[in-house]
Design a protein around this motif. Sequence first.
Motif, PDB file in Angstrom:
ATOM      1  N   GLY A   1       0.975  -1.267  -0.351  1.00 29.61           N
ATOM      2  CA  GLY A   1       0.420   0.043  -0.013  1.00 29.61           C
ATOM      3  C   GLY A   1       0.692   1.142  -0.091  1.00 29.61           C
ATOM      4  N   VAL A   2       2.305   0.724   0.208  1.00 27.54           N
ATOM      5  CA  VAL A   2       2.957   2.549   0.140  1.00 27.54           C
ATOM      6  C   VAL A   2       3.092   3.162  -1.517  1.00 27.54           C
ATOM      7  CG1 VAL A   2       4.208   1.798   1.875  1.00 27.54           C
ATOM      8  CG2 VAL A   2       5.292   0.979  -0.124  1.00 27.54           C
ATOM      9  N   GLY A   3       2.510   2.124  -2.349  1.00 22.30           N
ATOM     10  CA  GLY A   3       2.890   2.605  -4.016  1.00 22.30           C
ATOM     11  C   GLY A   3       4.169   2.394  -4.890  1.00 22.30           C
ATOM     12  N   LYS A   4       4.347   0.974  -4.048  1.00 24.03           N
ATOM     13  CA  LYS A   4       5.455  -0.189  -4.855  1.00 24.03           C
ATOM     14  C   LYS A   4       5.246  -0.162  -6.083  1.00 24.03           C
ATOM     15  CE  LYS A   4       5.566  -3.578  -3.778  1.00 24.03           C
ATOM     16  NZ  LYS A   4       5.169  -4.972  -4.592  1.00 24.03           N
ATOM     17  N   SER A   5       4.052  -0.725  -6.794  1.00 23.37           N
ATOM     18  CA  SER A   5       4.325  -0.896  -7.842  1.00 23.37           C
ATOM     19  C   SER A   5       3.423   0.312  -8.631  1.00 23.37           C
ATOM     20  CB  SER A   5       2.248  -1.583  -7.837  1.00 23.37           C
ATOM     21  OG  SER A   5       2.040  -3.545  -7.527  1.00 23.37           O
ATOM     22  N   THR A   6       2.899   1.476  -8.292  1.00 23.28           N
ATOM     23  CA  THR A   6       3.221   2.688  -8.885  1.00 23.28           C
ATOM     24  C   THR A   6       3.964   2.854  -9.132  1.00 23.28           C
ATOM     25  OG1 THR A   6       0.919   3.150  -7.352  1.00 23.28           O
ATOM     26  CG2 THR A   6       1.879   4.964  -8.676  1.00 23.28           C
TER      27      THR A   6
ATOM     28  N   PRO B   1       5.725  13.263  -4.393  1.00 20.47           N
ATOM     29  CA  PRO B   1       3.963  13.936  -3.387  1.00 20.47           C
ATOM     30  C   PRO B   1       2.068  12.885  -3.844  1.00 20.47           C
ATOM     31  CG  PRO B   1       4.068  15.371  -5.151  1.00 20.47           C
ATOM     32  CD  PRO B   1       5.522  14.597  -5.262  1.00 20.47           C
TER      33      PRO B   1
ATOM     34  N   ASP C   1      -0.871  13.084  -5.738  1.00 16.76           N
ATOM     35  CA  ASP C   1      -1.197  13.418  -6.698  1.00 16.76           C
ATOM     36  C   ASP C   1      -2.423  12.285  -6.825  1.00 16.76           C
ATOM     37  OD1 ASP C   1      -2.374  14.839  -8.762  1.00 16.76           O
ATOM     38  OD2 ASP C   1      -0.075  14.826  -9.327  1.00 16.76           O
TER      39      ASP C   1
ATOM     40  N   ASN D   1       6.953   7.827  -1.231  1.00 17.13           N
ATOM     41  CA  ASN D   1       6.212   8.072  -2.240  1.00 17.13           C
ATOM     42  C   ASN D   1       5.093   8.846  -1.399  1.00 17.13           C
ATOM     43  OD1 ASN D   1       4.266   8.808  -4.084  1.00 17.13           O
ATOM     44  ND2 ASN D   1       3.542   6.037  -3.332  1.00 17.13           N
TER      45      ASN D   1
HETATM   46  P1  ADP Z   1       1.637  -1.169  -3.097  1.00 14.59           P
HETATM   47  O1  ADP Z   1       1.757  -1.845  -4.896  1.00 14.59           O
HETATM   48  O2  ADP Z   1       2.744  -0.405  -2.168  1.00 14.59           O
HETATM   49  O3  ADP Z   1       0.825  -2.199  -2.546  1.00 14.59           O
HETATM   50  P2  ADP Z   1       0.197   0.952  -5.430  1.00 14.59           P
HETATM   51  O4  ADP Z   1       1.625   1.448  -6.014  1.00 14.59           O
HETATM   52  O5  ADP Z   1      -0.864  -0.171  -5.822  1.00 14.59           O
HETATM   53  O6  ADP Z   1       1.084  -0.679  -3.430  1.00 14.59           O
HETATM   54  O7  ADP Z   1      -0.625   1.884  -4.546  1.00 14.59           O
HETATM   55  C1  ADP Z   1      -1.474   1.968  -3.508  1.00 14.59           C
HETATM   56  C2  ADP Z   1      -2.596   2.693  -4.166  1.00 14.59           C
HETATM   57  O8  ADP Z   1      -2.671   4.162  -3.879  1.00 14.59           O
HETATM   58  C3  ADP Z   1      -2.532   2.979  -5.790  1.00 14.59           C
HETATM   59  O9  ADP Z   1      -4.180   3.343  -5.314  1.00 14.59           O
HETATM   60  C4  ADP Z   1      -2.529   4.192  -5.819  1.00 14.59           C
HETATM   61  O10 ADP Z   1      -2.839   4.568  -7.640  1.00 14.59           O
HETATM   62  C5  ADP Z   1      -2.486   4.811  -4.727  1.00 14.59           C
HETATM   63  N1  ADP Z   1      -1.014   5.837  -4.407  1.00 14.59           N
HETATM   64  C6  ADP Z   1       0.136   4.962  -5.557  1.00 14.59           C
HETATM   65  N2  ADP Z   1       1.028   7.001  -5.182  1.00 14.59           N
HETATM   66  C7  ADP Z   1       0.510   6.960  -4.931  1.00 14.59           C
HETATM   67  C8  ADP Z   1       0.790   9.079  -4.973  1.00 14.59           C
HETATM   68  N3  ADP Z   1       1.580   9.523  -5.198  1.00 14.59           N
HETATM   69  N4  ADP Z   1      -0.194   9.875  -5.011  1.00 14.59           N
HETATM   70  C9  ADP Z   1      -1.647   9.661  -5.324  1.00 14.59           C
HETATM   71  N5  ADP Z   1      -1.882   7.760  -5.217  1.00 14.59           N
HETATM   72  C10 ADP Z   1      -0.695   7.223  -5.179  1.00 14.59           C
END
Ligand code: ADP
Length: 410
Positions: free
Chosen positions: A49-54, A247, A249, A210
């Motif tokens: 949930g920290v945005g790793k995949s993003t 940030p 976004d 992130n």
């Molecule tokens: P993880 O892979 O760590 O579990 P995800 O990449 O799936 O996390 O991101 C979790 C959620 O947070 C997704 O819905 C993604 O769109 C959102 N997210 C990630 N980074 C950001 C950001 N910088 N700003 C807004 N939303 C974000």
Amino acid sequence: MSPQGAGTSAEQSDAQADGKSKFEKRKKKIEGRMALVDHVLVVLSGKGGVGKSTVAVNLAGELARQGKKVGLLDADMHGPSTPHMLDLEGTPVAADGEVMQPVGHPSGLEVMSIGFLLRQKDDAVVWRGPMKMNLLGQFLADVEWGELDYLVVDLPPGTGDEPLSICQLIPELTGGIIVTTPQEVALSDVRKCVNFCRDIELPVLGVVENMSGYVCPHCGERSDIFGAGGGKDMADQMDVPFLGQMPMDPRLVEACDAGHMFVEEYPESEASAALNGAVDTITRSAKSDNQSTKRRVMMRIAIPVANGELASHFGHCEEFRFFDVSGDEGSIEDTDAQSPPPHRPGVLPEWLKENETDVVIAGGMGRRAQQLFSEAGIDVVVGATESEPRSLVQSYLEDSLETGENLCSH
Ligand code: ADP
């Protein structure tokens, strides 16, 4: 032990030997695939949930935007989000026998994800550990990535067995990118991630912080909801590079949900600038890490010959012909022929190992010798029926090698 019991344990050891040889074969295949990849980057985080995949998707996308040939492997078995983030959900995977083709994305990315193989997008992945590892091994061994500048691997979250096994399956990883959020609780996970990388001798390419602050899309005012700067402080403390702050976004969520590549759609945004900076640092350190020497021999096959043909008993051959097989297409180079040292028990496995042999194809070979080869980490194929050495190698590579009786029974 009863004869029945003895038979069972022999069967078990045969099964173990079979499993080991399959594992070795797969390992060789993975080495061959990865030999065509200049840099393998793994993206990891202490928790989900920290945005790793993003970050993984957008880093890979930015590298592709810069003209690099990039593959993206979504190895997160629990939440394979890549197909959704790239609007590739439901795309069928082309496969020819065991070989799977990655799915192409308009950005040029080549993508593979467990998500492509699930029947329903909401199927839960509840496989047990060995099954998961088996599938991941298959991804790595059977996906025909071809030549790549970068393969970005989105690891499962955490620092447990799954990310560890994946890192151990991939030879010569270039480095790890750690994704965190700025809260204290997430930061202690950064420490774990850095230690994880150090334990497996994986260079840390850097930390991305992130969700670092929120910039109001209306008034432009910045609020540090989760705090800010913690990722940088932690990176400094742990003596690893800091790659940048992304940030929060709302457009990132929208882009992910719509399957659009954020860096492509909003190249001027602060988050894209951070990703750009991260890519610059990564490409710089990748350049200085002279990985181009990785395009190396994939496997060496040795064949015992007598009168130019496969010798029926390998211990009495005149010489060994060595074949180096390289590249995805498995091109064969007939390297050289060498006379083996004078016969004494156990000399050939030792000598062939010194000659960096991976596989021996023989007509006949005694059980003891087979065991010694197995201990030396060399695969053995016995009972080959063809006689011309090069076509034997060709058949072996095409998986069509015919084997009959092992011509040696001692
Ligand atoms: P993880 O892979 O760590 O579990 P995800 O990449 O799936 O996390 O991101 C979790 C959620 O947070 C997704 O819905 C993604 O769109 C959102 N997210 C990630 N980074 C950001 C950001 N910088 N700003 C807004 N939303 C974000």
